[in-house]
Design a protein around this motif. Sequence first.
Motif, short mmCIF file in Angstrom:
data_model
loop_
_atom_site.label_atom_id
_atom_site.label_comp_id
_atom_site.label_asym_id
_atom_site.label_seq_id
_atom_site.Cartn_x
_atom_site.Cartn_y
_atom_site.Cartn_z
N VAL A 182 9.40 -3.44 4.21
CA VAL A 182 10.61 -3.12 4.81
C VAL A 182 11.28 -1.91 4.09
O VAL A 182 11.72 -0.91 4.56
N LEU A 183 11.26 -1.60 2.81
CA LEU A 183 11.91 -0.91 2.02
C LEU A 183 10.95 0.49 1.88
O LEU A 183 11.44 1.54 1.59
N GLY A 184 9.69 0.27 1.82
CA GLY A 184 8.57 1.15 1.59
C GLY A 184 8.36 1.23 0.02
O GLY A 184 9.07 0.91 -0.77
N PRO A 185 7.22 1.71 -0.29
CA PRO A 185 6.82 1.77 -1.64
C PRO A 185 7.72 2.55 -2.62
O PRO A 185 7.86 1.75 -3.57
N ALA A 186 8.08 3.70 -2.34
CA ALA A 186 9.02 4.49 -3.10
C ALA A 186 10.40 3.80 -3.48
O ALA A 186 10.69 3.88 -4.50
N GLU A 239 12.61 -1.03 -10.51
CA GLU A 239 12.78 -0.51 -11.70
C GLU A 239 14.11 -0.32 -12.32
O GLU A 239 14.35 -0.33 -13.33
N ARG A 240 14.99 -0.07 -11.24
CA ARG A 240 16.34 0.11 -11.82
C ARG A 240 17.09 -0.90 -12.64
O ARG A 240 17.75 -0.51 -13.54
N ASP A 241 16.73 -2.09 -12.29
CA ASP A 241 17.34 -3.30 -13.20
C ASP A 241 16.30 -3.66 -14.25
O ASP A 241 17.02 -3.98 -15.32
N ALA A 242 14.99 -3.61 -14.15
CA ALA A 242 14.14 -4.04 -15.07
C ALA A 242 13.55 -3.01 -16.28
O ALA A 242 13.29 -3.29 -17.37
#
Length: 218
Positions: free
Chosen positions: A135-139, A146-149
């Motif tokens: 749904v979001l796409g790989p990118a 990655e933003r949170d982790a």
Amino acid sequence: MRYTNEMRDSDSDSQEPGEQRPSLRAEHVAQTRAALVGAGRQLFGRSGFAATSVEDLAREAGVTTGALYHHFPTKAALFESVFERVHQELMTASNEAALKASGPVDSLAAAFEAFLDKVLEPDVQRIVITDAPAVLGPARFTELDERDAFGAIVAVLKLAADSGALRADDPATLARLLLGMLTRGGMLIASSPEPVATRDAVASTIRAILAGLSSRPA
């Protein structure tokens, strides 16, 4: 003096509606948005993205489809907000597990295992592992993941490296590889006929990899 008090009362009466309207509107907007994200969390988790219609979401949230589109231009945009909410749940579970661990390497393993435990939950699995990459796409999926982790993992890797507990010459690259391994592990669990056994195998393998990084060459 009486005149002054009356003027103050008059000024107060004239200002209160103007002061309250933005706050009431903001509260209504927040409540509607929360209802929509809650509905998405429920329906996307139960039926999946493709099988959930905009009408289903609006009905579950108790709003019109027009209200839904006012807050989210597409169903995918609502799904992204749901993904972010579930991802925060994963981060919370991972952080709580890491705090109970002894040492930075063990805290990494404990955090990763908490993630894998959450993936065993069907609704989390469906949203984060099955639907999100498509749904979001790989990118975008990688960016949100990655933003949170990413920062937290890098910080622990640096701490482990500084203490001599783990070899991490390039913490940023290693953090991304570990995140990729974790995502792939989640996919293995999602596609497994024996998800609990697969979860245990993935967790054991992650610990073995971290143990390998913990030993410095002679």
